[in-house]
Write a protein that holds these residues in place. Structure first.
Motif, PDB file in Angstrom:
ATOM      1  N   ILE A 277       0.830  -1.201   0.000  1.00  0.00           N
ATOM      2  CA  ILE A 277       0.000   0.000   0.000  1.00  0.00           C
ATOM      3  C   ILE A 277       0.869   1.257   0.000  1.00  0.00           C
ATOM      4  O   ILE A 277       0.574   2.228  -0.710  1.00  0.00           O
ATOM      5  N   THR A 281       0.561   4.046  -3.015  1.00  0.00           N
ATOM      6  CA  THR A 281       0.202   5.440  -2.767  1.00  0.00           C
ATOM      7  C   THR A 281       1.338   6.375  -3.152  1.00  0.00           C
ATOM      8  O   THR A 281       1.109   7.456  -3.697  1.00  0.00           O
ATOM      9  N   LEU A 307      -7.889   3.036   2.457  1.00  0.00           N
ATOM     10  CA  LEU A 307      -7.833   3.632   1.117  1.00  0.00           C
ATOM     11  C   LEU A 307      -9.202   3.654   0.456  1.00  0.00           C
ATOM     12  O   LEU A 307      -9.608   4.668  -0.124  1.00  0.00           O
ATOM     13  N   ALA A 312      -9.440   5.837  -2.827  1.00  0.00           N
ATOM     14  CA  ALA A 312      -8.042   5.770  -3.232  1.00  0.00           C
ATOM     15  C   ALA A 312      -7.655   4.355  -3.661  1.00  0.00           C
ATOM     16  O   ALA A 312      -6.492   4.101  -3.996  1.00  0.00           O
ATOM     17  N   ALA A 313      -8.603   3.438  -3.644  1.00  0.00           N
ATOM     18  CA  ALA A 313      -8.411   2.056  -4.094  1.00  0.00           C
ATOM     19  C   ALA A 313      -9.778   1.379  -4.071  1.00  0.00           C
ATOM     20  O   ALA A 313     -10.742   1.913  -3.510  1.00  0.00           O
ATOM     21  N   ILE A 342      -9.014   7.619  -8.841  1.00  0.00           N
ATOM     22  CA  ILE A 342      -8.411   6.768  -7.809  1.00  0.00           C
ATOM     23  C   ILE A 342      -6.931   7.094  -7.655  1.00  0.00           C
ATOM     24  O   ILE A 342      -6.409   7.187  -6.536  1.00  0.00           O
ATOM     25  N   ASN A 345      -6.448  10.362  -5.692  1.00  0.00           N
ATOM     26  CA  ASN A 345      -6.724  10.188  -4.259  1.00  0.00           C
ATOM     27  C   ASN A 345      -5.667   9.331  -3.569  1.00  0.00           C
ATOM     28  O   ASN A 345      -5.330   9.556  -2.408  1.00  0.00           O
ATOM     29  N   SER A 346      -5.164   8.329  -4.291  1.00  0.00           N
ATOM     30  CA  SER A 346      -4.115   7.468  -3.746  1.00  0.00           C
ATOM     31  C   SER A 346      -2.859   8.275  -3.447  1.00  0.00           C
ATOM     32  O   SER A 346      -2.253   8.149  -2.372  1.00  0.00           O
ATOM     33  N   LYS A 347      -2.488   9.118  -4.380  1.00  0.00           N
ATOM     34  CA  LYS A 347      -1.276   9.935  -4.219  1.00  0.00           C
ATOM     35  C   LYS A 347      -1.379  10.853  -2.996  1.00  0.00           C
ATOM     36  O   LYS A 347      -0.392  11.090  -2.298  1.00  0.00           O
TER      37      LYS A 347
END
Length: 368
Positions: A277, A281, A307, A312-313, A342, A345-347
């Motif tokens: 994870i 990210t 997440l 984000a996932a 996604i 948001n993950s970043k």
């Protein structure tokens, strides 16, 4: 002339413990180039190969993890832990570390208990949102506890906690990497959506079964797939692939150039281990996370939902993965708008420079 500082790092059992440990060692070398680092791991586990490959010395203890399904077998686990203590003491007495660092896993409990008994300050690094047994056992003895998630006061003393995030493999991000070279390394084209599927360092049966069921769907969708099976499942996966050959699917037991694989992956399917994870990210990769049901306190579901709740996932339950993996992955691969959302948001959830932040805390203790 200043004295050379020495750091002991202990833990292992899986890549999720080993890669952060090596990243911390590399960061210590970056801050304190003349320092010496020694690892203590579990005999017969992957750290005994991966750590020397990274350029560090390692000593092994005869220890293993708790068996949560067969409790009577833990008598042997406890006996091995106790019998490993004298060896740990000899190693630490000879090396004379200034600080001992535990990253969780089979070996860290023995090594750090001995270190603390010898008045050596200890630092813990907890990768997951649900603390592991070794770190919970050692928490009261630690000077600092570096964590990846907020809310860890339910496991550890609040005044010892530092939110640092999880260290990632430093070689994963190379701004000068040639993506065309990466595509060529896998025999892929640069204009076709690419899926990276991996089940961690040991492989994941559910993910591999989902891939086997979805081979025809991937062929029909016209997407490219890097399928990392893990050594344990490679023979069965290769057999299934040979029976349903797909020119756009690459089956391998291990990926040596993860920087290449991540660089060309438009979507990643993976377990929800903390290190994975952190990498996803950091790189801002759209991911479908399939938490392993075979981990302590179901901590991978906690990781994945942290997440998924932020878009984000995507979290796909393990029991649904065999049937839904392929269609869900294909839908996401072909949906540019959802992928972009996604990824963005993950970043935002990435904790950068984690290894350096942890190393700075270790060096501070050493100087004090």
């Amino acid at each position: 002339m200043s004295r050379i500082h020495k750091y002991l790092i202990s833990g292992g059992g899986t890549g999720g413990h080993i890669f952060p440990a090596i990243s911390i060692a590399n960061a210590l070398k970056q801050i304190d180039p003349d320092c010496e680092v020694l690892f203590i791991g579990a005999e017969g586990h992957m750290e005994m190969e991966r750590v020397p490959a990274a350029g560090y010395n390692i000593e092994g203890l005869k220890v293993e993890g708790l068996d949560r399904q067969h409790l009577l077998r833990n008598f042997k686990v406890i006996c091995n832990l106790l019998s490993s203590l004298p060896k740990a003491r000899r190693i630490i007495k000879n090396f004379k570390p200034d600080v001992a660092v535990g990253v969780g896993g089979y070996a860290s409990a023995a090594a750090l208990l001995v270190a603390k008994s010898m008045n050596i300050p200890i630092v813990l690094q907890e990768q997951n949102g649900f603390a592991g047994v070794a770190n919970k056992l050692l928490a009261k003895k630690a000077e600092k506890i570096c964590v990846a998630y907020s809310g860890m006061e339910r496991f550890f003393p609040a005044d010892k906690i530092i939110l640092t995030g999880n260290p990632i493999r430093q070689n994963l991000f190379n701004p000068e990497l040639d993506k065309n070279e990466a595509y060529a390394a896998f025999g892929f084209k640069n204009n076709i959506p690419t899926l990276l599927v991996m089940g961690g360092s040991l492989g994941a049966m559910t993910i591999n079964n989902g891939m086997i069921k979805g081979l025809k769907q991937f062929a029909q969708a016209g997407v490219q797939v890097i399928w990392q099976t893990g050594k344990r499942y490679f023979a069965d996966a290769k057999k299934a692939f040979d029976e349903n050959p797909c020119s756009n699917v690459l089956v391998t037991d291990f990926i040596s150039r993860m920087d290449y694989a991540y660089a060309i992956a438009d979507v990643v399917v993976a377990r929800a281990g903390a290190s994975t994870i952190s990498e996803l990210t950091f790189l801002g990769k759209p991911a479908i996370l399939i938490p392993s049901p075979n981990v302590a306190e179901d901590h991978q579901t906690h990781n994945a939902m942290a997440l998924a709740n932020q878009n984000a996932a995507i979290c796909l339950p393990d029991k649904e993965a065999e049937e839904k993996l392929a269609p869900l992955a294909i839908d996401l691969l072909l949906d540019d708008e959802r992928k972009s959302s996604i990824a963005e948001n993950s970043k935002k959830m990435a904790q950068n420079d984690s290894a350096l932040r942890i190393a700075n805390e270790i060096v501070k203790l050493c100087k004090n």
